[in-house]
Design a protein around this motif. Structure first.
Motif: not given
Lengths: 95, 95, 95, 95, 95
Positions: D3, D7-8, D26, D28, D47-49, D53, D56, D80-84
């Motif tokens: 997880l 950040v950059g 980057l 963290r 993922m286009g994060a 955000e 994973l 993956a982008i984490v929802d919760t």
């Protein structure tokens, strides 16, 4: 991948023959602010990196995904020279 | 890759049969100045390295990219004997 | 590879079916002097190792290079039973 | 998987040509409560994060199991982008 | 492999499409006595594990050696539910 700074070179004449022509560089890992850490790695130079340059290194089997390192006993490769990075909108390093 | 110094040998007679003939050496990892660290690894010797020599080791699947270690359950290999390295223009080790 | 001592066994009945028949051993990693460390790993036993024996373990994809572990979700294997090792001419362990 | 929080960004123009078009972020790493740790990694963005955000990341050869990263010298990917997430019934993070 | 305890779940709707249907669990690593450590990992659940269960996890390319995870960007998998383990003849955990 890891961010690191090229700080030196390693010379070896007695080595696996498939490693002939590969330059081994000493890369000091840096933190997200670009400061030196106590960790370093010896990396195969796929980019013609120079001492003092900030680079990205890839480890493990991914280090063999360049034409220079393919099928060779190399577990770390410099696959990019870093121009700049920023964290939280703040530039931490510029070439 | 990691820089290390060969400090000993490991003997095993009961092992996977494909490992017959492979010498296992104890390699003490060193820092960028060539000083011993507390870390060590057991490495397959693809180079005929001797005790006291500085070597480069490759880990993981990359350790199987030599004719001696191919398809064998070996995760670390000595793939080069180090002649010299320097950091910031200063020689840190010479054979 | 790592040096470790077999200290226990892990039992699992509900597991990937391809793991049936593989014994999982708890291996305490040791330092170069043979002393226990605080690290351990669960390793697939390809050698019929017994509790108390010193072993060599291989990790990662190399752990799948035995007939017992091939193509199985196993990331650590005991591939040798250690008879003896020495560091700097001094025997550190004898079976 | 780990997880982490984006950040950059890292910019590189001189790199292995197969890396053209891959964005390097980057990330963290965070603990199970979602708090920043001192560790970070540079990850290929499949993922286009966006910055801020939670994501994973997968490391090693698994980082090459996306169409964007396949056969490329990349050892970390945002897959993956984490929802919760929740621990012990308590929600630790919600997007 | 590592011993760990399932402590939570991670939810992601925006992810690599090949990951659809894979459950991601938060696994707290434990020491040889079964006590929590500060380390955790997000693992793909190949076993239908429940919160509170002790599991074995495999990392790296070995995490892709299940039908659920094959060729997917997943670097950790739960491949066994632990019934019991013992160290030095002493049972450390029983389900």
């Amino acid at each position: 991948m890891n961010l690191g700074k090229v700080v030196g070179t390693v010379v070896s004449t007695r080595k696996e023959s498939v490693l002939d022509g590969i330059r081994f560089l000493l890369v000091r890992l840096v933190d997200a602010d670009g400061r030196d850490t106590s960790s370093f790695v010896v990396s195969a130079d796929a980019m013609g990196a120079g001492v003092g340059e900030m680079v990205l290194t890839a480890a493990g089997s991914s280090a063999r995904q360049t034409s220079m390192t393919q099928n060779r006993p190399v577990d770390n490769v410099i696959m990019a020279i870093v121009d700049t990075w920023e964290v939280g909108g703040e530039t931490k390093y510029t070439k």
